[in-house]
Write a protein that holds these residues in place. Structure first.
Motif, mmCIF file in Angstrom:
data_model
loop_
_atom_site.group_PDB
_atom_site.id
_atom_site.type_symbol
_atom_site.label_atom_id
_atom_site.label_comp_id
_atom_site.label_asym_id
_atom_site.label_seq_id
_atom_site.Cartn_x
_atom_site.Cartn_y
_atom_site.Cartn_z
ATOM 1 N N ASP A 44 0.788 -1.198 0.077
ATOM 2 C CA ASP A 44 0.079 0.064 -0.126
ATOM 3 C C ASP A 44 0.694 1.472 -0.009
ATOM 4 N N ASP A 45 1.919 1.453 0.738
ATOM 5 C CA ASP A 45 3.086 2.374 0.818
ATOM 6 C C ASP A 45 3.818 2.376 -0.350
ATOM 7 N N ALA A 46 4.401 1.304 -0.907
ATOM 8 C CA ALA A 46 5.407 1.335 -1.848
ATOM 9 C C ALA A 46 4.705 1.533 -3.295
ATOM 10 N N GLN A 50 5.738 5.266 -3.168
ATOM 11 C CA GLN A 50 7.057 4.947 -3.656
ATOM 12 C C GLN A 50 8.056 4.889 -2.654
ATOM 13 N N LYS A 51 7.417 4.614 -1.192
ATOM 14 C CA LYS A 51 8.373 4.589 -0.126
ATOM 15 C C LYS A 51 7.562 3.902 0.985
ATOM 16 N N ILE A 52 8.125 3.096 1.974
ATOM 17 C CA ILE A 52 7.620 2.837 3.162
ATOM 18 C C ILE A 52 7.602 3.841 4.235
ATOM 19 N N SER A 53 6.333 3.881 4.779
ATOM 20 C CA SER A 53 6.273 4.987 5.756
ATOM 21 C C SER A 53 6.795 4.624 6.913
ATOM 22 N N ASP A 54 7.008 5.488 7.823
ATOM 23 C CA ASP A 54 7.631 5.386 9.310
ATOM 24 C C ASP A 54 7.136 4.313 10.061
ATOM 25 N N ARG A 55 5.462 4.468 10.009
ATOM 26 C CA ARG A 55 4.730 3.563 10.906
ATOM 27 C C ARG A 55 4.886 2.232 10.521
#
Length: 305
Positions: A44-46, A50-55
């Motif tokens: 869902d993030d990627a 285009q990046k993985i969230s901090d959470r």
């Protein structure tokens, strides 16, 4: 007793498989002792940002620490941790690898589609194939679909496509990739008659279980299409409450069925065999091949869901 572990960081879920390796004469086999699945949904993030969230990075680090502790308790001798489509596309993928090493002391490898297909192929399902048939091996994940063509039990073509269940749910599947996949399948299968299908991945495993077909029997195209129509007729909530599906399975199972049905329709394949193996099984088999005698057959002695 040898004990190996496999970690699969996928677009939908993260899995740990711990397996005992046994050798009797000329036969090497493994038995699954522990299988843990955590639905982190990194895709869902990627695929959207285009990046993985901090959470989600924090959740992944907690999961990796838990996996490391389990591996230590089980006294695992060797392991391989692989991240697939979501981490391939995340701009901070290398940063996450460094954090996993620092916080959980685990070496993580982001693998490309070709290596992913190779690992899935390490399950060596070709040993049980009918030599008179050609097969299209279809592995559907959250971010990608891996395809391989087998002729006379030998893989003659293989390709990874950025079509997956999470991508479809997030409207990130592109028409040109679908068309590219269709053309590749058409080109690579046009010479082969009596084509049959092999399906792997968590969703087709679940669909096969829901079909009530006997183990080892194929799932027909018509049965799969009927199940898809039925599932699509339920709301997400009804798939959970009426059909008893887990919430993280209830949404992805429909686009997974759509991918399989589309590919079977393109090829005219009428039967899909579901050996109920996946990425983590392939990783265990790969570890065996790399560390034990290579010419001995490897068998999984306990099938997982």
């Amino acid at each position: 007793m040898l004990r190996y572990a496999a970690i699969d960081i996928g677009s939908n879920a993260v899995r740990l498989l711990i397996a005992d390796i046994t050798q009797k004469g000329n036969k090497i086999s493994f038995k699954k002792t522990t299988l843990v699945r955590v639905p982190l949904r990194l895709g869902d993030d990627a695929f959207l940002d285009q990046k993985i969230s901090d959470r989600k990075i924090n959740d992944l680090l907690k999961t990796m620490n838990a996996f490391k502790n389990l591996m230590d308790v089980y006294q695992v001798q060797k392991y391989l941790a692989c991240a697939t489509s979501a981490m391939r596309e995340a701009a901070n993928g290398q940063e996450i690898i460094a954090l996993v090493k620092e916080k959980a002391d685990l070496d993580l490898e982001i693998i490309q589609g070709k290596r992913e297909a190779h690992i899935i192929y390490a399950n060596h399902i070709e040993e049980n194939l009918d030599i008179n048939k050609s097969y299209l091996y279809i592995d559907v994940g959250g971010g990608s679909t891996e395809l391989s063509v087998f002729v006379n039990k030998v893989p003659v073509a293989s390709r990874s496509f950025d079509i997956g269940t999470i991508r479809i749910l997030d409207n990130q599947d592109k028409d040109e990739i679908w068309e590219e996949m269709r053309l590749w399948i058409k080109e690579e299968t046009k010479e082969h008659k009596n084509l049959a299908g092999i399906g792997t991945g968590g969703n087709i495993n679940k669909l096969f279980k829901m079909s009530n077909e006997k183990e080892g029997m194929p799932l027909s195209y018509m049965k799969l299409k009927s199940m898809y129509n039925e599932l699509n007729g339920y709301s997400l909530k009804e798939r959970i409450t009426v059909l008893g599906l887990n919430s993280d399975r209830a949404d992805v199972i429909v686009p997974a069925a759509e991918i399989f049905i589309t590919i079977l329709k393109w090829t005219g394949i009428k039967e899909l065999f579901v050996p109920r193996v996946g990425m983590v099984d392939g990783i265990i088999n790969l570890l065996i091949e790399e560390n034990l005698v290579e010419d001995k057959p490897v068998q999984d002695t306990l099938h997982g869901d």
